[in-house]
Design a protein around this motif. Structure first.
Motif, PDB file in Angstrom:
ATOM      1  N   UNK A  48      -1.777   1.226 -30.222  1.00 53.08           N
ATOM      2  CA  UNK A  48      -0.940   0.640 -29.912  1.00 53.08           C
ATOM      3  C   UNK A  48      -0.575   1.493 -29.069  1.00 53.08           C
ATOM      4  N   UNK A  49      -0.664   1.343 -27.447  1.00 52.61           N
ATOM      5  CA  UNK A  49       0.037   2.082 -26.820  1.00 52.61           C
ATOM      6  C   UNK A  49      -1.108   3.446 -25.511  1.00 52.61           C
ATOM      7  N   UNK A  50      -0.143   3.828 -25.016  1.00 56.64           N
ATOM      8  CA  UNK A  50      -0.457   5.175 -24.085  1.00 56.64           C
ATOM      9  C   UNK A  50      -0.343   6.228 -25.267  1.00 56.64           C
ATOM     10  N   UNK A  51       1.034   6.410 -26.322  1.00 49.89           N
ATOM     11  CA  UNK A  51       1.460   7.461 -26.785  1.00 49.89           C
ATOM     12  C   UNK A  51       0.416   7.532 -27.968  1.00 49.89           C
ATOM     13  N   UNK A  52      -0.543   6.828 -28.525  1.00 49.26           N
ATOM     14  CA  UNK A  52      -1.465   6.554 -29.984  1.00 49.26           C
ATOM     15  C   UNK A  52      -2.193   6.955 -29.438  1.00 49.26           C
ATOM     16  N   UNK A  53      -2.760   6.430 -27.935  1.00 56.15           N
ATOM     17  CA  UNK A  53      -3.848   6.687 -27.923  1.00 56.15           C
ATOM     18  C   UNK A  53      -4.432   8.665 -27.332  1.00 56.15           C
ATOM     19  N   UNK A  54      -2.834   8.965 -26.735  1.00 58.88           N
ATOM     20  CA  UNK A  54      -3.328  10.203 -26.720  1.00 58.88           C
ATOM     21  C   UNK A  54      -2.679  11.069 -28.290  1.00 58.88           C
ATOM     22  N   UNK A  93      -9.124   2.823 -25.248  1.00 60.77           N
ATOM     23  CA  UNK A  93      -8.962   4.144 -25.016  1.00 60.77           C
ATOM     24  C   UNK A  93      -8.577   3.874 -23.341  1.00 60.77           C
ATOM     25  N   UNK A  94      -9.587   2.860 -22.584  1.00 65.16           N
ATOM     26  CA  UNK A  94     -10.220   2.814 -21.117  1.00 65.16           C
ATOM     27  C   UNK A  94      -8.508   2.192 -20.791  1.00 65.16           C
ATOM     28  N   UNK A  95      -7.637   1.395 -21.824  1.00 69.84           N
ATOM     29  CA  UNK A  95      -6.384   0.610 -21.366  1.00 69.84           C
ATOM     30  C   UNK A  95      -4.797   1.456 -20.920  1.00 69.84           C
ATOM     31  N   UNK A  96      -5.392   2.645 -21.087  1.00 67.79           N
ATOM     32  CA  UNK A  96      -4.417   3.612 -20.805  1.00 67.79           C
ATOM     33  C   UNK A  96      -4.602   4.471 -19.232  1.00 67.79           C
ATOM     34  N   UNK A  97      -4.351   5.357 -19.171  1.00 64.83           N
ATOM     35  CA  UNK A  97      -4.285   6.023 -17.664  1.00 64.83           C
ATOM     36  C   UNK A  97      -5.683   6.303 -17.578  1.00 64.83           C
ATOM     37  N   UNK A  98      -5.500   7.152 -16.091  1.00 63.49           N
ATOM     38  CA  UNK A  98      -7.007   7.798 -15.199  1.00 63.49           C
ATOM     39  C   UNK A  98      -7.258   9.077 -16.063  1.00 63.49           C
ATOM     40  N   UNK A 155       1.468  -0.713  -0.406  1.00 61.41           N
ATOM     41  CA  UNK A 155      -0.096   0.212   0.035  1.00 61.41           C
ATOM     42  C   UNK A 155       0.640   1.271   0.139  1.00 61.41           C
ATOM     43  N   UNK A 156       0.387   2.194  -1.087  1.00 64.62           N
ATOM     44  CA  UNK A 156       1.176   3.411  -0.914  1.00 64.62           C
ATOM     45  C   UNK A 156       2.994   2.662  -2.228  1.00 64.62           C
ATOM     46  N   UNK A 157       3.031   1.860  -2.523  1.00 61.63           N
ATOM     47  CA  UNK A 157       4.202   1.833  -2.923  1.00 61.63           C
ATOM     48  C   UNK A 157       3.461   1.501  -4.338  1.00 61.63           C
ATOM     49  N   UNK A 158       4.361   3.092  -5.413  1.00 60.20           N
ATOM     50  CA  UNK A 158       4.098   2.539  -7.186  1.00 60.20           C
ATOM     51  C   UNK A 158       2.905   2.128  -6.985  1.00 60.20           C
ATOM     52  N   UNK A 159       2.502   2.922  -7.056  1.00 56.32           N
ATOM     53  CA  UNK A 159      -0.061   2.378  -6.448  1.00 56.32           C
ATOM     54  C   UNK A 159      -0.078   2.928  -8.611  1.00 56.32           C
ATOM     55  N   UNK A 160       0.743   3.940  -8.974  1.00 54.03           N
ATOM     56  CA  UNK A 160       0.286   4.402 -10.131  1.00 54.03           C
ATOM     57  C   UNK A 160       0.872   3.367 -11.679  1.00 54.03           C
ATOM     58  N   UNK A 161       2.336   2.846 -11.121  1.00 54.07           N
ATOM     59  CA  UNK A 161       2.306   1.979 -11.614  1.00 54.07           C
ATOM     60  C   UNK A 161       1.192   0.146 -11.924  1.00 54.07           C
ATOM     61  N   UNK A 162       0.695   0.104 -10.442  1.00 56.81           N
ATOM     62  CA  UNK A 162       0.288  -0.923  -9.549  1.00 56.81           C
ATOM     63  C   UNK A 162      -1.252  -1.390 -10.436  1.00 56.81           C
ATOM     64  N   UNK A 163      -2.193   0.285 -10.560  1.00 62.59           N
ATOM     65  CA  UNK A 163      -2.900   0.228 -10.859  1.00 62.59           C
ATOM     66  C   UNK A 163      -3.276   0.613 -12.481  1.00 62.59           C
ATOM     67  N   UNK A 164      -2.311   0.725 -13.550  1.00 64.65           N
ATOM     68  CA  UNK A 164      -2.025   0.673 -15.239  1.00 64.65           C
ATOM     69  C   UNK A 164      -1.446  -1.381 -15.075  1.00 64.65           C
ATOM     70  N   UNK A 165      -0.861  -1.853 -14.278  1.00 60.09           N
ATOM     71  CA  UNK A 165      -1.077  -3.512 -14.383  1.00 60.09           C
ATOM     72  C   UNK A 165      -2.436  -3.895 -14.683  1.00 60.09           C
ATOM     73  N   UNK A 166      -3.283  -2.739 -13.976  1.00 59.67           N
ATOM     74  CA  UNK A 166      -4.725  -3.875 -13.491  1.00 59.67           C
ATOM     75  C   UNK A 166      -5.267  -3.794 -15.235  1.00 59.67           C
ATOM     76  N   UNK A 167      -4.887  -2.457 -15.575  1.00 61.03           N
ATOM     77  CA  UNK A 167      -6.123  -2.460 -16.768  1.00 61.03           C
ATOM     78  C   UNK A 167      -5.196  -3.515 -17.778  1.00 61.03           C
ATOM     79  N   UNK A 168      -6.301  -4.063 -18.666  1.00 63.54           N
ATOM     80  CA  UNK A 168      -6.327  -4.537 -19.436  1.00 63.54           C
ATOM     81  C   UNK A 168      -5.797  -4.150 -21.152  1.00 63.54           C
ATOM     82  N   UNK A 169      -4.938  -4.426 -21.527  1.00 66.05           N
ATOM     83  CA  UNK A 169      -4.862  -4.856 -22.866  1.00 66.05           C
ATOM     84  C   UNK A 169      -5.290  -5.365 -23.606  1.00 66.05           C
TER      85      UNK A 169
END
Length: 519
Positions: A273-279, A312-317, A17-31
């Protein structure tokens, strides 16, 4: 058995808890790393593959061609195709085109072996003879519609630069045939796609997108654009994507269903194709035009739109929020109850990526009254849909707060969730165990009541049985759950979860209290 690193990370969430949460939540998202079987079989997807240019002839003409096929001397045909006499040459090239336009086993290899390719390519240069250019382009289009080796043969013969030059022809039928040929070549894969891009196909192709273009021509142009966007290993060049996106913003407003479906599939490939293309897709401004298509009357459009916004919703928050800000969730009551199972499955997959987001995004799902519909799909859907629902639930137990998880339990998730513990898919079992473990950890003083609910629906029996599972991670997790929450020592201070102030006093005589389960 080796453990899945994604699930392993999910299972460690409370320890970290509190460690690398952004990374963890991105891993929860599934492409989606592969197109699902259902969508591979979808007719729209099939027509997005390289396709043969079938001639506009009546059946009698084709039958005559078939009958005469065995009689034709290919050596003589090639000789006439190379004739200096224009009329004789045109007849020979047209005959070759008719052979190649047959629906039944066109003799592509035989004609390649005959040595006719260089002659057909040379005919593309006959600007004084548009009819010959057209017939030769048609024949080469059909050769390029075959196997990868056959397509490569057309490229090695030097056809691509000449096709690109024909895009500037004053003869519209020649232009359109060149577009179709290039679409077949681009559709072979990323290597030929990038080869054609580097030769400059995109600018002239986009000039055809104008109000006075015939609808059949525009359909072909749009199909070629789809093939330009199609592959992601590697993806199209960034500059090409930037050039194409304004065109897709125009085409997405078209009323023709074929053009609309192709346009949305192009967007779905780009957003895969990843977050850059989503953006890049988001920055183009197309998302507000894409979201309403989730409720389009044509299922083909809905299917493509759901895949695009799902990517698109596999990307960032922040990228996910762009979709939610366009009121996307209002379309999901109908999508989650759609008569086509594949739509339901894709809709639940979409929501599993929302419940992997931040707590305000989780709350948006709750506020839209979507939890009962997710649970209904968890309970009654086909297995692949249930699997997506399990992810949606488990993600919520990680991303959500105590109140949100309590709402999930109140809506009746426990019994259908526990039912999946009997399935043979180890990943699903692990996801469900993970979710149950998270709920128990968050239950505080209500842990005994929650444990009773799990036991009442035979969930405890299933968890106990999983202590014999061949997957080591499943065995350990099942063992930990039993040890901490269902053994006689659960009241030891070091094992009992922390209680919360003002926790609801659960009435043990009912499964869920009348005013809701609360932590």
């Amino acid at each position: 058995m080796a453990s899945d690193p994604l699930n392993k990370n999910r299972m460690q969430v409370f320890k970290n808890k509190g460690k690398d949460q952004d990374k963890l939540f991105q891993e929860m998202r599934r492409r989606r790393n592969e197109v699902t079987v259902e969508l591979r079989k979808n007719k729209r997807e099939e027509t997005l593959q390289k396709r043969r240019n079938v001639p506009i002839t009546d059946s009698t003409d084709e039958e005559d061609v078939e009958k005469n096929l065995a009689k034709i001397d290919l050596g003589e045909l090639v000789a006439k195709a190379g004739s200096a006499e224009s009329a004789e040459q045109l007849i020979a090239v047209q005959s070759a085109r008719k052979l190649l336009s047959s629906d039944r086993n066109p003799p592509i290899d035989a004609l390649i072996d005959s040595g006719i390719l260089p002659i057909l390519v040379h005919c593309l240069e006959r600007h004084d003879h548009p009819s010959l250019q057209f017939e030769a382009a048609w024949a080469l289009t059909n050769i390029a519609s075959g196997t990868s080796a056959q397509t490569q043969a057309v490229v090695k013969a030097g056809a691509v630069p000449l096709f690109l030059h024909l895009l500037l022809s004053s003869q519209q039928n020649v232009c359109e045939q060149a577009v179709w040929a290039l679409g077949n070549i681009i559709g072979d894969g990323p290597a030929l796609r990038d080869y054609v891009i580097n030769l400059g196909v995109v600018p002239p192709l986009l000039t055809f997108i104008k109000p006075d273009i015939p609808i059949t021509f525009l359909r072909n142009v749009t199909w070629v654009i789809v093939n330009l966007c199609r592959n992601k290993d590697p993806p199209p060049p960034v500059g090409t994507i930037k050039d194409i996106l304004p065109a897709l913003n125009v085409l997405i407003l078209h009323t023709d269903i074929n053009i609309l479906v192709d346009t949305v599939w192009a967007l779905s490939y780009l957003t895969d194709g990843g977050n850059e293309q989503i953006q890049m897709v988001i920055d183009s401004g197309v998302v507000p035009r894409l979201i309403p298509l989730l409720s389009h009357k044509e299922v083909k459009v809905q299917t493509a739109a759901l895949r695009a916004v799902g990517n698109i919703v596999t990307g960032t928050d922040e990228q996910t929020q762009t979709v939610l800000n366009c009121d996307a969730l209002s379309h999901f009551p109908n999508l989650l109850t759609h008569p086509k199972e594949k739509i339901c499955k894709e809709a639940v997959w979409f929501l599993s990526n929302i419940t992997a987001g931040n707590q305000s995004q989780v709350q948006a799902v709750i506020d839209e009254q979507l939890l009962p519909l997710i649970i209904s799909n968890l309970s009654k859907g086909e297995f692949q849909t249930q699997k997506e629902a399990a992810w949606a639930i488990s993600n919520l137990t990680i991303s959500g707060n105590r109140e949100q998880v309590a709402r999930l339990i109140q809506e009746g998730v426990i019994a259908p969730f526990c039912d999946l513990l009997s399935c043979k898919d180890s990943q699903v079992v692990q996801v469900v165990l993970d979710g149950i473990h998270n709920m128990l950890k968050m239950a505080g003083s209500q842990v005994e009541q929650l444990a009773n609910m799990i036991e009442e629906c035979s969930g405890l029996d299933k968890i106990e049985a999983l202590q014999n599972h061949e997957n080591l991670d499943i065995y350990r997790l099942a063992y930990d759950i039993i040890e901490q929450y269902f053994s006689e020592e659960t009241d030891e201070p070091n094992l009992a979860p922390q209680t919360t102030e003002g926790a609801f006093q659960f009435d043990p005589t009912t499964t869920i209290p009348s005013d809701g389960f609360k932590f």
